[in-house]
Scaffold this motif. Structure first.
Motif, PDB file in Angstrom:
ATOM      1  N   TYR A  88      23.406 -15.537   0.555  1.00 52.34           N
ATOM      2  CA  TYR A  88      23.152 -16.777  -0.173  1.00 52.34           C
ATOM      3  C   TYR A  88      24.335 -17.082  -1.097  1.00 52.34           C
ATOM      4  CZ  TYR A  88      18.332 -16.415   1.448  1.00 52.34           C
ATOM      5  OH  TYR A  88      17.215 -16.333   2.234  1.00 52.34           O
ATOM      6  N   GLY A  89      24.378 -18.328  -1.567  1.00 45.83           N
ATOM      7  CA  GLY A  89      25.435 -18.713  -2.492  1.00 45.83           C
ATOM      8  C   GLY A  89      25.366 -17.891  -3.772  1.00 45.83           C
ATOM      9  N   THR A  90      26.507 -17.725  -4.403  1.00 42.87           N
ATOM     10  CA  THR A  90      26.567 -16.908  -5.614  1.00 42.87           C
ATOM     11  C   THR A  90      27.648 -17.429  -6.556  1.00 42.87           C
ATOM     12  OG1 THR A  90      27.028 -14.676  -6.459  1.00 42.87           O
ATOM     13  CG2 THR A  90      28.152 -15.330  -4.435  1.00 42.87           C
ATOM     14  N   ASP A  91      27.444 -17.177  -7.854  1.00 44.04           N
ATOM     15  CA  ASP A  91      28.461 -17.523  -8.844  1.00 44.04           C
ATOM     16  C   ASP A  91      29.469 -16.389  -9.027  1.00 44.04           C
ATOM     17  OD1 ASP A  91      27.345 -19.997  -9.394  1.00 44.04           O
ATOM     18  OD2 ASP A  91      25.982 -19.190 -10.912  1.00 44.04           O
ATOM     19  N   PHE A  92      29.236 -15.262  -8.381  1.00 48.48           N
ATOM     20  CA  PHE A  92      30.116 -14.104  -8.515  1.00 48.48           C
ATOM     21  C   PHE A  92      30.552 -13.647  -7.120  1.00 48.48           C
ATOM     22  CE2 PHE A  92      27.080 -14.156 -12.025  1.00 48.48           C
ATOM     23  CZ  PHE A  92      27.939 -14.173 -13.116  1.00 48.48           C
ATOM     24  N   PRO A  93      31.496 -14.370  -6.546  1.00 47.06           N
ATOM     25  CA  PRO A  93      31.858 -14.140  -5.139  1.00 47.06           C
ATOM     26  C   PRO A  93      32.807 -12.960  -4.920  1.00 47.06           C
ATOM     27  CG  PRO A  93      33.162 -15.923  -6.025  1.00 47.06           C
ATOM     28  CD  PRO A  93      32.236 -15.496  -7.136  1.00 47.06           C
ATOM     29  N   ALA A  94      32.471 -11.796  -5.477  1.00 47.33           N
ATOM     30  CA  ALA A  94      33.304 -10.616  -5.247  1.00 47.33           C
ATOM     31  C   ALA A  94      33.341 -10.280  -3.757  1.00 47.33           C
ATOM     32  CB  ALA A  94      32.760  -9.434  -6.041  1.00 47.33           C
ATOM     33  N   TYR A  95      34.518  -9.945  -3.273  1.00 49.19           N
ATOM     34  CA  TYR A  95      34.786  -9.569  -1.879  1.00 49.19           C
ATOM     35  C   TYR A  95      34.773 -10.744  -0.916  1.00 49.19           C
ATOM     36  CZ  TYR A  95      34.311  -4.818  -3.594  1.00 49.19           C
ATOM     37  OH  TYR A  95      34.483  -3.659  -4.305  1.00 49.19           O
ATOM     38  N   TYR A  96      34.486 -11.932  -1.391  1.00 45.30           N
ATOM     39  CA  TYR A  96      34.786 -13.101  -0.578  1.00 45.30           C
ATOM     40  C   TYR A  96      36.299 -13.348  -0.658  1.00 45.30           C
ATOM     41  CZ  TYR A  96      30.042 -14.832   0.370  1.00 45.30           C
ATOM     42  OH  TYR A  96      28.756 -14.984   0.845  1.00 45.30           O
ATOM     43  N   ILE A  97      36.849 -13.882   0.434  1.00 44.97           N
ATOM     44  CA  ILE A  97      38.243 -14.310   0.355  1.00 44.97           C
ATOM     45  C   ILE A  97      38.342 -15.342  -0.761  1.00 44.97           C
ATOM     46  CG2 ILE A  97      40.135 -15.440   1.563  1.00 44.97           C
ATOM     47  CD1 ILE A  97      39.475 -12.677   2.655  1.00 44.97           C
ATOM     48  N   PRO A  98      39.276 -15.185  -1.708  1.00 42.04           N
ATOM     49  CA  PRO A  98      39.367 -16.133  -2.829  1.00 42.04           C
ATOM     50  C   PRO A  98      39.587 -17.567  -2.357  1.00 42.04           C
ATOM     51  CG  PRO A  98      40.654 -14.159  -3.283  1.00 42.04           C
ATOM     52  CD  PRO A  98      40.219 -14.060  -1.845  1.00 42.04           C
ATOM     53  N   PHE A  99      39.284 -18.507  -3.226  1.00 42.68           N
ATOM     54  CA  PHE A  99      39.485 -19.922  -2.910  1.00 42.68           C
ATOM     55  C   PHE A  99      40.955 -20.292  -3.095  1.00 42.68           C
ATOM     56  CE2 PHE A  99      34.975 -19.671  -4.018  1.00 42.68           C
ATOM     57  CZ  PHE A  99      34.401 -20.349  -2.953  1.00 42.68           C
ATOM     58  N   PHE A 100      41.793 -19.688  -2.278  1.00 41.73           N
ATOM     59  CA  PHE A 100      43.227 -19.974  -2.357  1.00 41.73           C
ATOM     60  C   PHE A 100      43.487 -21.453  -2.058  1.00 41.73           C
ATOM     61  CE2 PHE A 100      43.711 -15.363  -0.911  1.00 41.73           C
ATOM     62  CZ  PHE A 100      44.032 -14.901  -2.182  1.00 41.73           C
ATOM     63  N   SER A 101      44.507 -21.987  -2.720  1.00 38.01           N
ATOM     64  CA  SER A 101      44.890 -23.374  -2.465  1.00 38.01           C
ATOM     65  C   SER A 101      45.745 -23.494  -1.203  1.00 38.01           C
ATOM     66  CB  SER A 101      45.667 -23.928  -3.669  1.00 38.01           C
ATOM     67  OG  SER A 101      46.884 -23.214  -3.858  1.00 38.01           O
ATOM     68  N   TYR A 102      46.328 -22.377  -0.759  1.00 38.56           N
ATOM     69  CA  TYR A 102      47.219 -22.351   0.406  1.00 38.56           C
ATOM     70  C   TYR A 102      48.361 -23.352   0.247  1.00 38.56           C
ATOM     71  CZ  TYR A 102      43.415 -19.553   2.270  1.00 38.56           C
ATOM     72  OH  TYR A 102      42.455 -18.577   2.454  1.00 38.56           O
ATOM     73  N   THR A 103      48.922 -23.329  -0.941  1.00 35.37           N
ATOM     74  CA  THR A 103      50.095 -24.137  -1.273  1.00 35.37           C
ATOM     75  C   THR A 103      51.172 -23.182  -1.794  1.00 35.37           C
ATOM     76  OG1 THR A 103      49.396 -24.493  -3.573  1.00 35.37           O
ATOM     77  CG2 THR A 103      48.589 -26.072  -1.920  1.00 35.37           C
ATOM     78  N   ASP A 104      52.167 -23.745  -2.477  1.00 34.80           N
ATOM     79  CA  ASP A 104      53.208 -22.913  -3.083  1.00 34.80           C
ATOM     80  C   ASP A 104      52.647 -22.009  -4.174  1.00 34.80           C
ATOM     81  OD1 ASP A 104      55.066 -24.061  -1.444  1.00 34.80           O
ATOM     82  OD2 ASP A 104      55.790 -25.511  -2.922  1.00 34.80           O
ATOM     83  N   GLU A 105      51.453 -22.331  -4.671  1.00 37.83           N
ATOM     84  CA  GLU A 105      50.829 -21.502  -5.699  1.00 37.83           C
ATOM     85  C   GLU A 105      50.243 -20.211  -5.109  1.00 37.83           C
ATOM     86  OE1 GLU A 105      51.038 -22.231  -8.918  1.00 37.83           O
ATOM     87  OE2 GLU A 105      52.241 -23.948  -8.280  1.00 37.83           O
ATOM     88  N   THR A 106      50.043 -20.183  -3.814  1.00 39.69           N
ATOM     89  CA  THR A 106      49.528 -18.989  -3.144  1.00 39.69           C
ATOM     90  C   THR A 106      50.715 -18.139  -2.706  1.00 39.69           C
ATOM     91  OG1 THR A 106      47.717 -20.374  -2.307  1.00 39.69           O
ATOM     92  CG2 THR A 106      47.945 -18.167  -1.371  1.00 39.69           C
ATOM     93  N   LYS A 107      50.858 -16.982  -3.307  1.00 41.36           N
ATOM     94  CA  LYS A 107      52.036 -16.141  -3.101  1.00 41.36           C
ATOM     95  C   LYS A 107      51.736 -15.027  -2.101  1.00 41.36           C
ATOM     96  CE  LYS A 107      53.855 -18.470  -6.531  1.00 41.36           C
ATOM     97  NZ  LYS A 107      54.854 -19.539  -6.292  1.00 41.36           N
ATOM     98  N   ILE A 108      52.763 -14.652  -1.364  1.00 44.13           N
ATOM     99  CA  ILE A 108      52.654 -13.569  -0.388  1.00 44.13           C
ATOM    100  C   ILE A 108      53.682 -12.497  -0.713  1.00 44.13           C
ATOM    101  CG2 ILE A 108      52.924 -12.920   2.033  1.00 44.13           C
ATOM    102  CD1 ILE A 108      51.868 -15.600   2.844  1.00 44.13           C
ATOM    103  N   VAL A 109      53.224 -11.259  -0.800  1.00 41.22           N
ATOM    104  CA  VAL A 109      54.108 -10.116  -1.028  1.00 41.22           C
ATOM    105  C   VAL A 109      54.030  -9.222   0.205  1.00 41.22           C
ATOM    106  CG1 VAL A 109      54.638  -8.136  -2.497  1.00 41.22           C
ATOM    107  CG2 VAL A 109      53.659 -10.214  -3.507  1.00 41.22           C
ATOM    108  N   ARG A 110      55.155  -9.056   0.871  1.00 43.36           N
ATOM    109  CA  ARG A 110      55.204  -8.245   2.090  1.00 43.36           C
ATOM    110  C   ARG A 110      55.828  -6.886   1.799  1.00 43.36           C
ATOM    111  NH1 ARG A 110      55.851 -13.488   4.097  1.00 43.36           N
ATOM    112  NH2 ARG A 110      54.602 -13.941   5.955  1.00 43.36           N
ATOM    113  N   GLU A 111      55.168  -5.850   2.270  1.00 41.94           N
ATOM    114  CA  GLU A 111      55.703  -4.499   2.228  1.00 41.94           C
ATOM    115  C   GLU A 111      55.514  -3.887   3.606  1.00 41.94           C
ATOM    116  OE1 GLU A 111      55.117  -2.823  -2.177  1.00 41.94           O
ATOM    117  OE2 GLU A 111      53.220  -3.370  -1.224  1.00 41.94           O
ATOM    118  N   GLU A 112      55.991  -2.677   3.790  1.00 40.75           N
ATOM    119  CA  GLU A 112      55.893  -2.035   5.096  1.00 40.75           C
ATOM    120  C   GLU A 112      54.426  -1.805   5.466  1.00 40.75           C
ATOM    121  OE1 GLU A 112      57.240  -0.705   8.642  1.00 40.75           O
ATOM    122  OE2 GLU A 112      58.486  -1.498   7.023  1.00 40.75           O
ATOM    123  N   GLY A 113      53.947  -2.570   6.464  1.00 38.80           N
ATOM    124  CA  GLY A 113      52.587  -2.379   6.949  1.00 38.80           C
ATOM    125  C   GLY A 113      51.500  -3.033   6.130  1.00 38.80           C
TER     126      GLY A 113
END
Length: 228
Positions: A88-113
């Motif tokens: 059900y819907g919740t106000d505490f969405p722990a372990y849900y994928i965050p509501f990323f904006s998928y813009t330049d504000e969403t950062k990606i850090v790449r490491e080995e694997g």
């Protein structure tokens, strides 16, 4: 002699281009990572559309999440009812994928694997909010079939990996500023060397920039030590 150096430079250029292309080909693009996370989020949301069996839930989540991550998510949000399992819907969405904006504000850090995707979320001043300014992130790990989400994070202070990035950027900016201070000196030494080149057979025109470059590197090294 000129043709000899031209050939060497051409070979080096081709090798660098080939290496860059091979690296880019083997690395998922930002858009591919974002698409994977959006699909993972939709798989979580689909568990609230109707009741499911545990077998169905496993089949829905397995392509996107590690076993441990699924366990934590389901313990947090899954309800066992007469008709089956549902979220059900919740106000505490722990372990849900965050509501990323998928813009330049969403950062990606790449490491080995691994890949870490994070974003800084500001609280809305004109809207009621349960949270103050905070960071949310998920970490993806490479497995035999692709990627899987293995970790979720919610922190009000910058996570350690974000602090490391900010520190590196600050040191780089200081280094760039120090190098910029010596660029006029390097240019002047080039000019100075060529003025005297008829007397020194171009030796000073070559040595002067090298001396200046060494001075800059030593100064940058000292600045780096101070920054640390």
């Amino acid at each position: 002699m000129l043709k000899h150096w031209t050939g060497i430079i051409s070979i080096i250029t081709l090798l660098l281009i080939g290496s860059t292309a091979a690296s880019a080909e083997g690395q998922d693009t930002d858009q591919e990572v974002f698409a994977f996370l959006q699909e993972a989020f939709q798989s979580q949301l689909s568990l609230g559309e109707r009741h499911h069996t545990m077998k169905e839930i496993d089949d829905i989540l397995n392509p996107y999440f590690s076993t441990e991550y699924q366990k934590n998510f389901l313990e947090e949000h899954l309800f066992n009812e007469k008709e089956g399992y549902i979220t059900y819907g919740t106000d505490f969405p722990a372990y849900y994928i965050p509501f990323f904006s998928y813009t330049d504000e969403t950062k990606i850090v790449r490491e080995e694997g691994t890949i870490t995707v994070y974003e800084f979320f500001q609280s809305e001043e004109n809207m009621p909010s349960l949270y103050d300014d905070h960071y949310e992130y998920v970490k993806l790990k490479k497995n035999t079939s692709g990627w899987e989400v293995v970790e979720y994070g919610f922190e009000y202070e910058a996570p350690d990996f974000v602090k490391d990035i900010l520190s590196l950027n600050e040191n780089q900016n200081e280094t760039d500023l120090e190098g910029a201070k010596y660029e006029p000196l390097l240019t002047n030494l080039y000019s100075f060397g060529y003025i005297f080149s008829p007397f020194y057979h171009h030796s000073y025109a070559i040595k002067a920039p090298m001396i200046a470059s060494q001075m800059i590197q030593e100064k940058q090294h000292q600045s780096f030590l101070v920054a640390r």
